[in-house]
Design an enzyme around this catalytic site. Structure first.
Site, mmCIF file in Angstrom:
data_model
loop_
_atom_site.group_PDB
_atom_site.id
_atom_site.type_symbol
_atom_site.label_atom_id
_atom_site.label_comp_id
_atom_site.label_asym_id
_atom_site.label_seq_id
_atom_site.Cartn_x
_atom_site.Cartn_y
_atom_site.Cartn_z
ATOM 1 N N GLY A 101 0.798 -1.231 0.000
ATOM 2 C CA GLY A 101 0.000 0.000 0.000
ATOM 3 C C GLY A 101 0.829 1.279 0.000
ATOM 4 N N ARG A 115 -18.220 9.841 -1.401
ATOM 5 C CA ARG A 115 -17.825 11.030 -0.633
ATOM 6 C C ARG A 115 -16.620 11.732 -1.244
ATOM 7 N NH1 ARG A 115 -19.740 11.409 4.823
ATOM 8 N NH2 ARG A 115 -18.069 12.910 5.078
ATOM 9 N N TYR A 133 -10.993 1.842 15.706
ATOM 10 C CA TYR A 133 -10.115 2.435 14.685
ATOM 11 C C TYR A 133 -10.222 3.964 14.725
ATOM 12 C CZ TYR A 133 -8.127 3.267 9.977
ATOM 13 O OH TYR A 133 -7.373 3.700 8.917
HETATM 14 N N1 LIG Z 1 -6.272 2.600 2.505
HETATM 15 C C1 LIG Z 1 -7.062 3.517 3.003
HETATM 16 O O1 LIG Z 1 -8.135 3.803 2.456
HETATM 17 C C2 LIG Z 1 -6.687 4.274 4.245
HETATM 18 C C3 LIG Z 1 -7.483 5.349 4.599
HETATM 19 C C4 LIG Z 1 -7.130 6.081 5.719
HETATM 20 C C5 LIG Z 1 -5.994 5.751 6.435
HETATM 21 N N2 LIG Z 1 -5.234 4.691 6.069
HETATM 22 C C6 LIG Z 1 -4.026 4.411 6.848
HETATM 23 O O2 LIG Z 1 -2.929 4.381 5.973
HETATM 24 C C7 LIG Z 1 -1.908 3.570 6.528
HETATM 25 C C8 LIG Z 1 -1.395 2.621 5.464
HETATM 26 O O3 LIG Z 1 -2.400 1.701 5.158
HETATM 27 P P1 LIG Z 1 -2.610 1.047 3.719
HETATM 28 O O4 LIG Z 1 -3.923 1.497 3.237
HETATM 29 O O5 LIG Z 1 -1.414 1.263 2.871
HETATM 30 O O6 LIG Z 1 -2.819 -0.477 4.104
HETATM 31 P P2 LIG Z 1 -1.806 -1.676 4.228
HETATM 32 O O7 LIG Z 1 -2.539 -2.729 4.963
HETATM 33 O O8 LIG Z 1 -1.232 -1.996 2.907
HETATM 34 O O9 LIG Z 1 -0.604 -1.095 5.124
HETATM 35 C C9 LIG Z 1 -0.529 -1.203 6.516
HETATM 36 C C10 LIG Z 1 0.780 -1.906 6.858
HETATM 37 O O10 LIG Z 1 0.887 -1.983 8.290
HETATM 38 C C11 LIG Z 1 1.469 -3.244 8.562
HETATM 39 N N3 LIG Z 1 1.240 -3.706 9.926
HETATM 40 C C12 LIG Z 1 0.057 -4.105 10.462
HETATM 41 N N4 LIG Z 1 0.264 -4.560 11.712
HETATM 42 C C13 LIG Z 1 1.596 -4.449 11.969
HETATM 43 C C14 LIG Z 1 2.410 -4.771 13.080
HETATM 44 N N5 LIG Z 1 1.923 -5.330 14.193
HETATM 45 N N6 LIG Z 1 3.740 -4.525 12.994
HETATM 46 C C15 LIG Z 1 4.266 -4.002 11.859
HETATM 47 N N7 LIG Z 1 3.542 -3.678 10.775
HETATM 48 C C16 LIG Z 1 2.224 -3.904 10.827
HETATM 49 C C17 LIG Z 1 0.800 -4.180 7.569
HETATM 50 O O11 LIG Z 1 1.491 -5.417 7.437
HETATM 51 C C18 LIG Z 1 0.789 -3.343 6.308
HETATM 52 O O12 LIG Z 1 1.930 -3.556 5.497
HETATM 53 C C19 LIG Z 1 -2.540 2.880 7.745
HETATM 54 O O13 LIG Z 1 -2.130 3.539 8.929
HETATM 55 C C20 LIG Z 1 -4.020 3.061 7.521
HETATM 56 O O14 LIG Z 1 -4.742 3.057 8.732
HETATM 57 C C21 LIG Z 1 -5.554 3.940 4.976
#
Ligand SMILES: NC(=O)c1ccc[n+]([C@@H]2O[C@H](COP(=O)([O-])OP(=O)(O)OC[C@H]3O[C@@H](n4cnc5c(N)ncnc54)[C@H](O)[C@@H]3O)[C@@H](O)[C@H]2O)c1
Length: 260
Positions: A17, A219, A159
């Site tokens: 991501g 949205r 969350y």
């Molecule tokens: N994708 C969306 O729509 C969205 C929207 C708002 C916020 N976010 C935030 O963006 C950030 C990135 O998320 P993303 O969308 O790229 O998803 P993603 O799941 O690809 O990335 C999150 C990463 O965190 C890692 N992770 C989870 N638990 C862990 C742990 N215990 N130790 C180490 N690493 C751990 C996962 O393995 C993953 O690679 C996150 O903080 C998420 O909450 C995402």
């Protein structure tokens, strides 16, 4: 391009991501990378992607479970040892979503989401502080969510609370670290096409999924998901000297998702 030559960027949550997109974009800017995630296979793919694009990139990658504070401290120490004792950028990107009715949420669910989304962000800064202080222009970029401001879907309380906490933590750390010249900012992504979001919708029955996707994407003023690099590029900007007067900023990257 090459706005961060030789700077060291630590990315937590780099296996996919937005974290993977960030690794590639930071490498293109000439940064040295310290990448970590609990997903070792995904982390390896990120390293491959970085090296395919920037073959001479300097990359340290280690599996760390961010729930384990000694593992975080050890990774910070290894990063310092590898990259001259300096960390210039801390990109706190790791996160997990959680959806369930209040009556089903357990104390373990609460702790897991809080440990990964909020506690690790605090302790990463704490352990990295000496190395951040050695930088001539350090910056921390936290990744919260539009859900830190709004309650976008049912059953998202743990969350939302953790991401709201990250907004408050950003402001408090920006205040505490300003005397050291360390800037601390926070991104609020909207719906971004990543494994997290794919998993979120995949868990729904087909008929619910279509309506839920329309609700979430509806949205966005652009009525589409964002791309991971559209968020990561803002993290890169915040890390550069172009953002030298930007601290404690809470920045939506969401095509108006939190504005309408
Ligand atoms: N994708 C969306 O729509 C969205 C929207 C708002 C916020 N976010 C935030 O963006 C950030 C990135 O998320 P993303 O969308 O790229 O998803 P993603 O799941 O690809 O990335 C999150 C990463 O965190 C890692 N992770 C989870 N638990 C862990 C742990 N215990 N130790 C180490 N690493 C751990 C996962 O393995 C993953 O690679 C996150 O903080 C998420 O909450 C995402």
């Amino acid at each position: 391009m090459n706005r961060l030559p030789g700077r060291t960027v630590l990315i937590a949550g780099a296996a996919g991501g937005q974290g993977r997109a960030g690794a590639v974009l930071f490498a293109r800017e000439g940064a040295r990378l310290a990448l970590t995630d609990v997903d070792e296979a995904g982390l390896g793919e990120t390293v491959d992607e970085v090296l395919a694009e920037v073959p001479d990139a300097q990359v340290l990658a280690r599996r760390v479970d961010l729930r384990n504070l000694p593992e975080i401290a050890a990774f910070v120490a290894e990063t310092e040892a590898r990259f001259d004792g300096v960390i210039d950028v801390l990109y706190n990107n790791a996160g997990v979503n959680h959806l369930d009715a209040i009556e089903n949420v357990t104390p373990d669910d609460w702790d897991r989401v809080y440990d990964i989304n909020l506690k690790s962000a605090f302790f990463l800064v704490k352990y990295a502080l000496p190395a951040l202080r050695r930088s001539r222009a350090a910056s921390v970029v936290n990744v919260s969510s539009g859900a830190g401001l709004l309650a976008p879907v049912d059953g998202n309380g743990v969350y939302c609370a953790s991401k709201g906490g990250l907004i408050s933590l950003t402001r408090a750390q920006a205040r505490d670290l300003a005397p050291d010249g360390i800037r601390v900012n926070c991104l609020l992504p909207g719906p971004i096409e990543t494994p997290m979001v794919r998993g979120f919708f995949a868990a729904m029955p087909e008929e619910e999924r279509v309506a839920a996707e329309q609700h979430v994407v509806g949205r966005s003023l652009f009525t589409r998901f964002g791309r991971p690099e559209e968020v990561a590029s803002m993290a890169v900007y915040l890390a550069t000297d172009e953002a030298s007067y930007v601290t404690s900023a809470i920045i939506p990257v969401d095509a108006g998702w939190t504005a309408v």
